[in-house]
Design a protein around this motif. Structure first.
Motif, PDB file in Angstrom:
ATOM      1  N   THR A   1       0.836  -1.194   0.000  1.00 57.98           N
ATOM      2  CA  THR A   1       0.000   0.000   0.000  1.00 57.98           C
ATOM      3  C   THR A   1       0.872   1.245   0.000  1.00 57.98           C
ATOM      4  N   TYR A   2       0.330   2.333  -0.537  1.00 61.03           N
ATOM      5  CA  TYR A   2       1.074   3.589  -0.578  1.00 61.03           C
ATOM      6  C   TYR A   2       0.789   4.473   0.637  1.00 61.03           C
ATOM      7  N   SER A   3      -0.246   4.108   1.402  1.00 63.22           N
ATOM      8  CA  SER A   3      -0.679   4.968   2.490  1.00 63.22           C
ATOM      9  C   SER A   3      -1.371   4.133   3.553  1.00 63.22           C
ATOM     10  N   LEU A   4      -1.559   4.710   4.728  1.00 62.95           N
ATOM     11  CA  LEU A   4      -2.330   4.062   5.788  1.00 62.95           C
ATOM     12  C   LEU A   4      -3.558   4.894   6.151  1.00 62.95           C
ATOM     13  N   LEU A   5      -3.980   5.751   5.236  1.00 60.51           N
ATOM     14  CA  LEU A   5      -5.096   6.648   5.529  1.00 60.51           C
ATOM     15  C   LEU A   5      -6.454   5.996   5.327  1.00 60.51           C
ATOM     16  N   SER A   6      -6.439   4.695   5.016  1.00 59.87           N
ATOM     17  CA  SER A   6      -7.660   3.902   4.966  1.00 59.87           C
ATOM     18  C   SER A   6      -8.660   4.381   3.919  1.00 59.87           C
ATOM     19  N   THR A   7      -8.173   4.655   2.718  1.00 63.52           N
ATOM     20  CA  THR A   7      -9.080   4.974   1.621  1.00 63.52           C
ATOM     21  C   THR A   7      -9.350   3.750   0.755  1.00 63.52           C
ATOM     22  N   SER A   8      -8.727   2.617   1.085  1.00 65.05           N
ATOM     23  CA  SER A   8      -8.963   1.375   0.366  1.00 65.05           C
ATOM     24  C   SER A   8      -8.911   0.217   1.352  1.00 65.05           C
ATOM     25  N   THR A   9      -9.378  -0.943   0.912  1.00 68.73           N
ATOM     26  CA  THR A   9      -9.374  -2.117   1.785  1.00 68.73           C
ATOM     27  C   THR A   9      -7.962  -2.501   2.186  1.00 68.73           C
ATOM     28  N   ASP A  10      -7.028  -2.470   1.229  1.00 69.20           N
ATOM     29  CA  ASP A  10      -5.642  -2.823   1.535  1.00 69.20           C
ATOM     30  C   ASP A  10      -5.059  -1.908   2.607  1.00 69.20           C
ATOM     31  N   GLU A  11      -5.327  -0.612   2.472  1.00 67.15           N
ATOM     32  CA  GLU A  11      -4.813   0.348   3.442  1.00 67.15           C
ATOM     33  C   GLU A  11      -5.433   0.122   4.812  1.00 67.15           C
ATOM     34  N   GLU A  12      -6.718  -0.182   4.834  1.00 65.23           N
ATOM     35  CA  GLU A  12      -7.399  -0.432   6.106  1.00 65.23           C
ATOM     36  C   GLU A  12      -6.802  -1.648   6.810  1.00 65.23           C
ATOM     37  N   ILE A  13      -6.551  -2.717   6.053  1.00 69.91           N
ATOM     38  CA  ILE A  13      -5.984  -3.941   6.635  1.00 69.91           C
ATOM     39  C   ILE A  13      -4.601  -3.676   7.212  1.00 69.91           C
ATOM     40  N   ALA A  14      -3.738  -3.018   6.436  1.00 69.50           N
ATOM     41  CA  ALA A  14      -2.377  -2.743   6.898  1.00 69.50           C
ATOM     42  C   ALA A  14      -2.399  -1.845   8.122  1.00 69.50           C
ATOM     43  N   ARG A  15      -3.188  -0.795   8.062  1.00 67.50           N
ATOM     44  CA  ARG A  15      -3.281   0.148   9.174  1.00 67.50           C
ATOM     45  C   ARG A  15      -3.786  -0.538  10.438  1.00 67.50           C
ATOM     46  N   ASN A  16      -4.856  -1.312  10.301  1.00 65.94           N
ATOM     47  CA  ASN A  16      -5.459  -1.948  11.473  1.00 65.94           C
ATOM     48  C   ASN A  16      -4.521  -2.951  12.125  1.00 65.94           C
ATOM     49  N   PHE A  17      -3.776  -3.703  11.306  1.00 64.25           N
ATOM     50  CA  PHE A  17      -2.898  -4.706  11.909  1.00 64.25           C
ATOM     51  C   PHE A  17      -1.749  -4.049  12.665  1.00 64.25           C
ATOM     52  N   ILE A  18      -1.149  -3.013  12.083  1.00 65.35           N
ATOM     53  CA  ILE A  18      -0.042  -2.339  12.760  1.00 65.35           C
ATOM     54  C   ILE A  18      -0.532  -1.656  14.041  1.00 65.35           C
ATOM     55  N   LEU A  19      -1.708  -1.032  13.968  1.00 67.78           N
ATOM     56  CA  LEU A  19      -2.222  -0.265  15.103  1.00 67.78           C
ATOM     57  C   LEU A  19      -2.823  -1.155  16.179  1.00 67.78           C
ATOM     58  N   PHE A  20      -3.703  -2.070  15.775  1.00 66.63           N
ATOM     59  CA  PHE A  20      -4.448  -2.863  16.756  1.00 66.63           C
ATOM     60  C   PHE A  20      -3.841  -4.241  16.993  1.00 66.63           C
ATOM     61  N   GLY A  21      -3.145  -4.783  15.985  1.00 67.53           N
ATOM     62  CA  GLY A  21      -2.497  -6.072  16.163  1.00 67.53           C
ATOM     63  C   GLY A  21      -1.239  -5.968  17.010  1.00 67.53           C
ATOM     64  N   ARG A  22      -0.683  -4.763  17.094  1.00 70.35           N
ATOM     65  CA  ARG A  22       0.478  -4.462  17.920  1.00 70.35           C
ATOM     66  C   ARG A  22       1.633  -5.437  17.695  1.00 70.35           C
ATOM     67  N   PRO A  23       2.127  -5.545  16.460  1.00 65.49           N
ATOM     68  CA  PRO A  23       3.296  -6.404  16.217  1.00 65.49           C
ATOM     69  C   PRO A  23       4.494  -5.913  17.010  1.00 65.49           C
ATOM     70  N   ASP A  24       5.386  -6.830  17.341  1.00 63.69           N
ATOM     71  CA  ASP A  24       6.579  -6.460  18.103  1.00 63.69           C
ATOM     72  C   ASP A  24       7.547  -5.643  17.259  1.00 63.69           C
ATOM     73  N   VAL A  25       7.536  -5.885  15.954  1.00 68.60           N
ATOM     74  CA  VAL A  25       8.370  -5.122  15.017  1.00 68.60           C
ATOM     75  C   VAL A  25       7.590  -4.965  13.718  1.00 68.60           C
ATOM     76  N   THR A  26       7.648  -3.774  13.130  1.00 69.16           N
ATOM     77  CA  THR A  26       7.122  -3.574  11.779  1.00 69.16           C
ATOM     78  C   THR A  26       8.299  -3.283  10.857  1.00 69.16           C
ATOM     79  N   VAL A  27       8.500  -4.154   9.877  1.00 66.75           N
ATOM     80  CA  VAL A  27       9.566  -3.952   8.897  1.00 66.75           C
ATOM     81  C   VAL A  27       8.967  -3.214   7.701  1.00 66.75           C
ATOM     82  N   ILE A  28       9.509  -2.052   7.398  1.00 64.43           N
ATOM     83  CA  ILE A  28       9.037  -1.245   6.270  1.00 64.43           C
ATOM     84  C   ILE A  28      10.023  -1.433   5.130  1.00 64.43           C
ATOM     85  N   VAL A  29       9.567  -2.053   4.046  1.00 63.23           N
ATOM     86  CA  VAL A  29      10.438  -2.301   2.895  1.00 63.23           C
ATOM     87  C   VAL A  29      10.258  -1.159   1.901  1.00 63.23           C
ATOM     88  N   VAL A  30      11.355  -0.496   1.547  1.00 60.68           N
ATOM     89  CA  VAL A  30      11.287   0.607   0.593  1.00 60.68           C
ATOM     90  C   VAL A  30      12.226   0.336  -0.578  1.00 60.68           C
TER      91      VAL A  30
END
Length: 269
Positions: free
Chosen positions: A88-117
């Protein structure tokens, strides 16, 4: 599990990289959860496959048609589950993909988030990285495709970038197995607390806005004790994020992590 595939994979020289042991679908328990985030076409899936091996849990996110993949690995005697989030290009939740990524990082509380650029498109990719750092203070940035950057004679000061972002930066060309050991070490250091991130947070807006954010964040923390990053939730509410507003009204913020469905499958990727 296909034992022939598993056996062949374990004998492959690439199966063990440093202290890495690919666990595939053997994930009855784990010590840490890792989220893998990034823009499309940054090599995120290559990173995921390099760490987890040929066999992974696959299925859809509950209530969604978006594919979800999980894998496991062991590093320095710790067991990790890694979840490959939608590109996804954003976490502003304008699409299903963005909503899923945002929700998991925020509410799933992973121990580490690896951001691949993508090292050749760093400016564009950093938009997502900065949004991730607004949500979590436990992150690693994988500066992938460094071989392409060198081919285009591009130079990146990863040490300065690490200071600016406040998180570990790992230059890598994962297709060539370059930087993979360093990436695993960085994940381990953040997960275990050996490296304490101090992520860059964007401070913008008037004093009146900041006061409103802080006031609302306090109310959210009272209603949802232990919720990760109430400040970010407050900001999204003030910006009119319809999905967050609905979740607050229906008192289901804690339900938004969307765990793996029971009908998950295991197959080679």
């Amino acid at each position: 599990m296909d034992h022939k595939v598993s056996s062949a994979c374990e004998k492959c020289p690439a199966h063990h990289i440093g202290n890495l042991k690919k666990l595939g679908v053997d994930m009855e328990s784990w010590d840490y959860v890792v989220a893998l985030a990034g823009n499309p076409n940054t090599g995120k899936s290559t990173v995921f496959n390099a760490i987890t091996g040929l066999r992974q849990h696959t299925g859809n996110w509950p209530g969604k048609t978006v594919n979800r993949a999980e894998g496991g690995f062991k590093y320095n005697d710790d067991r990790y589950k890694i979840v490959d989030l939608p590109g996804t290009y954003s976490l502003l939740s304008t699409s299903t993909d963005e909503e899923i990524a945002r929700n998991f990082i925020l509410f799933g509380r992973p121990d580490v988030t690896v951001i691949v650029v993508d090292a050749t498109r760093l400016e564009r990719n950093l938009n997502l990285a900065l949004q991730v750092l607004e949500i979590t203070d436990r992150a690693v940035l994988c500066l992938n495709l460094m071989d392409e950057a060198r081919r285009h004679k591009m130079e990146i000061d990863e040490r300065k970038l690490a200071r600016e972002l406040g998180i570990p930066i790992v230059p890598a060309a994962v297709r060539q197995k370059e930087g993979l050991d360093e990436l695993l070490k960085a994940i381990s250091d953040v997960a275990t607390g050996r490296f304490v991130c101090k992520p860059r947070r964007i401070k913008s807006g008037s004093k009146k806005l900041q006061k409103a954010i802080n006031s609302l964040a306090q109310k959210i923390e009272t209603q949802y004790p232990g919720l990760n990053n109430a400040r970010w939730i407050a900001l999204r509410l003030l910006e009119g994020d319809s999905r967050i507003i609905e979740a607050v009204r229906e008192n289901r913020l804690h339900e938004m992590a969307m765990p793996m469905p029971e009908e998950e499958t295991a197959k080679p990727v």
